[in-house]
Write a protein that holds these residues in place. Structure first.
Motif, PDB file in Angstrom:
ATOM      1  N   ASN A  39       0.777  -1.233   0.000  1.00  0.00           N
ATOM      2  CA  ASN A  39       0.000   0.000   0.000  1.00  0.00           C
ATOM      3  C   ASN A  39       0.818   1.299   0.000  1.00  0.00           C
ATOM      4  OD1 ASN A  39      -2.250  -1.593  -0.124  1.00  0.00           O
ATOM      5  ND2 ASN A  39      -2.956  -1.209   1.962  1.00  0.00           N
ATOM      6  N   PRO A  40       2.044   1.336   0.605  1.00  0.00           N
ATOM      7  CA  PRO A  40       2.812   2.588   0.523  1.00  0.00           C
ATOM      8  C   PRO A  40       3.311   2.907  -0.892  1.00  0.00           C
ATOM      9  CG  PRO A  40       3.599   1.206   2.342  1.00  0.00           C
ATOM     10  CD  PRO A  40       2.658   0.369   1.519  1.00  0.00           C
ATOM     11  N   PHE A  41       3.243   1.936  -1.787  1.00  0.00           N
ATOM     12  CA  PHE A  41       3.789   2.148  -3.138  1.00  0.00           C
ATOM     13  C   PHE A  41       2.677   2.433  -4.130  1.00  0.00           C
ATOM     14  CE2 PHE A  41       6.466  -0.805  -0.798  1.00  0.00           C
ATOM     15  CZ  PHE A  41       7.676  -0.129  -0.820  1.00  0.00           C
ATOM     16  N   PRO A  49      -6.021   0.709  -5.964  1.00  0.00           N
ATOM     17  CA  PRO A  49      -4.855   1.456  -5.472  1.00  0.00           C
ATOM     18  C   PRO A  49      -4.255   0.832  -4.228  1.00  0.00           C
ATOM     19  CG  PRO A  49      -6.663   2.945  -5.978  1.00  0.00           C
ATOM     20  CD  PRO A  49      -7.202   1.553  -6.117  1.00  0.00           C
ATOM     21  N   HIS A  50      -5.112   0.241  -3.361  1.00  0.00           N
ATOM     22  CA  HIS A  50      -4.627  -0.379  -2.139  1.00  0.00           C
ATOM     23  C   HIS A  50      -5.300  -1.728  -1.920  1.00  0.00           C
ATOM     24  CE1 HIS A  50      -4.081   4.014  -1.237  1.00  0.00           C
ATOM     25  NE2 HIS A  50      -2.861   3.545  -1.089  1.00  0.00           N
ATOM     26  N   ALA A  51      -4.582  -2.615  -1.234  1.00  0.00           N
ATOM     27  CA  ALA A  51      -5.194  -3.874  -0.776  1.00  0.00           C
ATOM     28  C   ALA A  51      -5.885  -3.573   0.544  1.00  0.00           C
ATOM     29  CB  ALA A  51      -4.115  -4.934  -0.584  1.00  0.00           C
ATOM     30  N   ARG A  52      -7.165  -3.932   0.637  1.00  0.00           N
ATOM     31  CA  ARG A  52      -7.939  -3.540   1.821  1.00  0.00           C
ATOM     32  C   ARG A  52      -8.703  -4.732   2.393  1.00  0.00           C
ATOM     33  NH1 ARG A  52     -11.000   1.303  -0.992  1.00  0.00           N
ATOM     34  NH2 ARG A  52     -12.192   1.369   0.929  1.00  0.00           N
ATOM     35  N   PRO A  53      -8.974  -4.683   3.709  1.00  0.00           N
ATOM     36  CA  PRO A  53      -9.712  -5.799   4.320  1.00  0.00           C
ATOM     37  C   PRO A  53     -11.177  -5.828   3.873  1.00  0.00           C
ATOM     38  CG  PRO A  53      -9.322  -4.056   5.930  1.00  0.00           C
ATOM     39  CD  PRO A  53      -8.588  -3.656   4.684  1.00  0.00           C
ATOM     40  N   LEU A  54     -11.795  -6.957   4.077  1.00  0.00           N
ATOM     41  CA  LEU A  54     -13.176  -7.146   3.588  1.00  0.00           C
ATOM     42  C   LEU A  54     -14.134  -6.102   4.132  1.00  0.00           C
ATOM     43  CD1 LEU A  54     -13.834 -11.015   3.811  1.00  0.00           C
ATOM     44  CD2 LEU A  54     -12.464  -9.724   2.171  1.00  0.00           C
TER      45      LEU A  54
END
Ligand code: SF4
Length: 182
Positions: free
Chosen positions: A100-102, A134-139
Motif C-alpha cells: 500500500n505505501p507504493f 490502489p490499495h489492498a484492503r480488508p473485507l
C-alpha cells in the motif's frame, strides 16, 4: 439454518497465499464429518465457475486487491447469510497490504516488467493481470462482515469450532480459539 436440507457452505480465495485454505484442509478427518452435514457449493478445492445464490456460510481468505475482487466480494455478500473474514489478510489487509505505501504503477513495473522472466511479462502487465485497486484492503472496508476469524493462518481447530458453532445455531466467539498473527 434449516433442518430440512444441508446448509450451503462456500470458501473463497481472494488476495491471500492459500495458507488459510491449507488450514481449512488441516481439519483432516473432520472434513469427512463436515461434508455429511453441509454442501460445499463453492471453493478452490472443488473449482466451480460461478458463486451460487442462497449460501448459508462463506469463509473468505485474502484482502480485496483488484477490481475483480471488488466485484466478487459484493456478489458474495449479496448471496451469503453469514460472511466470515478468514485470516489476517481478510481481517486487516496483512501481507497484501504491504504494497500500500507504493504506487500501483511502481508495483506492476517491478513485478511484471523489471523482474519478468517470460516474454509475456516483458510486454507489460496490462493484458495479463486483472486491474489492481490502489490499495489492498480488508473485507469490512467493502462489505459488512458477520464474523472475523483472525490468525495467519487461523488454526484448523479454530475454523472447525466456528463452523460447528454456526451449524449448532450459535454465533461463535473466535477470540476463545485464535488471535492475530497466530
Ligand atoms: S492470513 Fe496468513 S495464511 Fe492466510 S492468506 Fe494471509 S498470509 Fe496467507
Amino acid at each position: 439454518m434449516s433442518n430440512l436440507k444441508k446448509p450451503k457452505v462456500a470458501t473463497v480465495w481472494l488476495d491471500g497465499c492459500s495458507g488459510c485454505h491449507m488450514s481449512f484442509l488441516d481439519m483432516d478427518e473432520r472434513l469427512i464429518d463436515l461434508v455429511d452435514k453441509v454442501d460445499i457449493v463453492y471453493s478452490p478445492v472443488i473449482d466451480p465457475k460461478q458463486f451460487p445464490p442462497d449460501v448459508d456460510v462463506t469463509l473468505v481468505e485474502g484482502a480485496v486487491s483488484s477490481d475483480e475482487d471488488v466485484e466478487k466480494i459484493k456478489l458474495i455478500r449479496r448471496r451469503t447469510k453469514v460472511l466470515i473474514a478468514l485470516g489476517d489478510c481478510a481481517v486487516t489487509g496483512n501481507v497484501p497490504a504491504m504494497r500500500n505505501p507504493f504506487k500501483r504503477e511502481q508495483l506492476m513495473d517491478r513485478a511484471y516488467v523489471e523482474n519478468a522472466t517470460s516474454p509475456h511479462g516483458r510486454k507489460g502487465p496490462d493484458k495479463y493481470v486483472p486491474p489492481l485497486q490502489p490499495h489492498a484492503r480488508p473485507l469490512h472496508e467493502w462489505v459488512d462482515v458477520d464474523l472475523h476469524l483472525p490468525g495467519c493462518p487461523p488454526p484448523a481447530d479454530a475454523i472447525h469450532f466456528v463452523i460447528s458453532e454456526l451449524l449448532a445455531g450459535r454465533m461463535p466467539e473466535p477470540s476463545q480459539v485464535t488471535r492475530f498473527g497466530l
